[in-house]
Design a protein around this motif. Structure first.
Motif, PDB file in Angstrom:
ATOM      1  N   ALA A  62     -25.240 -57.860 -10.429  1.00  0.00           N
ATOM      2  CA  ALA A  62     -26.376 -58.730 -10.098  1.00  0.00           C
ATOM      3  C   ALA A  62     -26.706 -58.667  -8.608  1.00  0.00           C
ATOM      4  O   ALA A  62     -27.886 -58.639  -8.223  1.00  0.00           O
ATOM      5  CB  ALA A  62     -26.089 -60.161 -10.517  1.00  0.00           C
ATOM      6  N   LYS A  63     -25.692 -58.598  -7.762  1.00  0.00           N
ATOM      7  CA  LYS A  63     -25.926 -58.519  -6.310  1.00  0.00           C
ATOM      8  C   LYS A  63     -26.484 -57.149  -5.923  1.00  0.00           C
ATOM      9  O   LYS A  63     -27.353 -57.053  -5.059  1.00  0.00           O
ATOM     10  CB  LYS A  63     -24.637 -58.807  -5.553  1.00  0.00           C
ATOM     11  CG  LYS A  63     -24.210 -60.260  -5.653  1.00  0.00           C
ATOM     12  CD  LYS A  63     -22.950 -60.522  -4.873  1.00  0.00           C
ATOM     13  CE  LYS A  63     -22.547 -61.988  -4.989  1.00  0.00           C
ATOM     14  NZ  LYS A  63     -21.312 -62.286  -4.260  1.00  0.00           N
ATOM     15  N   VAL A  64     -25.962 -56.110  -6.551  1.00  0.00           N
ATOM     16  CA  VAL A  64     -26.463 -54.757  -6.284  1.00  0.00           C
ATOM     17  C   VAL A  64     -27.929 -54.671  -6.708  1.00  0.00           C
ATOM     18  O   VAL A  64     -28.780 -54.203  -5.951  1.00  0.00           O
ATOM     19  CB  VAL A  64     -25.629 -53.687  -7.047  1.00  0.00           C
ATOM     20  CG1 VAL A  64     -26.249 -52.304  -6.897  1.00  0.00           C
ATOM     21  CG2 VAL A  64     -24.184 -53.692  -6.573  1.00  0.00           C
ATOM     22  N   ARG A  79     -20.372 -54.708   7.058  1.00  0.00           N
ATOM     23  CA  ARG A  79     -21.057 -54.901   8.337  1.00  0.00           C
ATOM     24  C   ARG A  79     -22.573 -54.973   8.153  1.00  0.00           C
ATOM     25  O   ARG A  79     -23.238 -55.845   8.691  1.00  0.00           O
ATOM     26  CB  ARG A  79     -20.684 -53.767   9.296  1.00  0.00           C
ATOM     27  CG  ARG A  79     -21.187 -53.939  10.723  1.00  0.00           C
ATOM     28  CD  ARG A  79     -20.740 -52.804  11.641  1.00  0.00           C
ATOM     29  NE  ARG A  79     -21.069 -51.485  11.156  1.00  0.00           N
ATOM     30  CZ  ARG A  79     -22.279 -50.908  11.244  1.00  0.00           C
ATOM     31  NH1 ARG A  79     -23.273 -51.546  11.804  1.00  0.00           N
ATOM     32  NH2 ARG A  79     -22.479 -49.688  10.789  1.00  0.00           N
ATOM     33  N   THR A  80     -23.137 -54.051   7.360  1.00  0.00           N
ATOM     34  CA  THR A  80     -24.590 -54.000   7.186  1.00  0.00           C
ATOM     35  C   THR A  80     -25.070 -54.701   5.914  1.00  0.00           C
ATOM     36  O   THR A  80     -26.252 -54.987   5.776  1.00  0.00           O
ATOM     37  CB  THR A  80     -25.075 -52.539   7.120  1.00  0.00           C
ATOM     38  OG1 THR A  80     -24.526 -51.927   5.949  1.00  0.00           O
ATOM     39  CG2 THR A  80     -24.699 -51.768   8.368  1.00  0.00           C
ATOM     40  N   GLY A  81     -24.146 -54.916   4.981  1.00  0.00           N
ATOM     41  CA  GLY A  81     -24.526 -55.522   3.709  1.00  0.00           C
ATOM     42  C   GLY A  81     -25.099 -54.514   2.706  1.00  0.00           C
ATOM     43  O   GLY A  81     -25.517 -54.870   1.620  1.00  0.00           O
TER      44      GLY A  81
END
Length: 110
Positions: free
Chosen positions: A69-71, A103-105
């Protein structure tokens, strides 16, 4: 190959390769930009997400601790990345999530 200059001296191999690369890249960049400017249709969008999700679920060992879901939310927020993944998928690359850069998400696909 002879250089188009006053002295008519041959171009070095490296210079010839650079010239050929420049001409090729100019043509490819123009062609690629035209293709990439196109938005994915809703059908392509859904088909791509289905394929990515199926691959994600099939290969959970590649991305332990990550949630689809986050991807998916991250991908849907960036149409350029979605188009890039679609090109990978279209050409048989079978992209899959292999990590997450804290670091970048950003999610890392291979």
């Amino acid at each position: 190959m002879v250089a188009p200059n006053e002295t008519n001296t041959p171009l070095s191999v490296q210079t010839r390769i650079h010239c050929i690369d420049s001409i090729y890249n100019l043509g490819m960049n123009t062609m690629t930009m035209r293709k990439l400017k196109k938005e994915l249709s809703s059908e392509q969008h859904e088909e791509l997400l289905r394929a990515l999700k199926a691959r994600f679920e099939k290969n959970m060992d590649r991305h332990k601790g990550l949630e689809w879901a986050k991807v998916q939310a991250k991908l849907e927020a960036d149409t350029e990345k979605l188009r890039s993944l679609n090109e990978m998928e279209r050409t048989g690359g079978e992209p899959d999530v292999v990590g997450h850069d804290n670091r970048t998400g950003e999610y890392v696909f291979l």
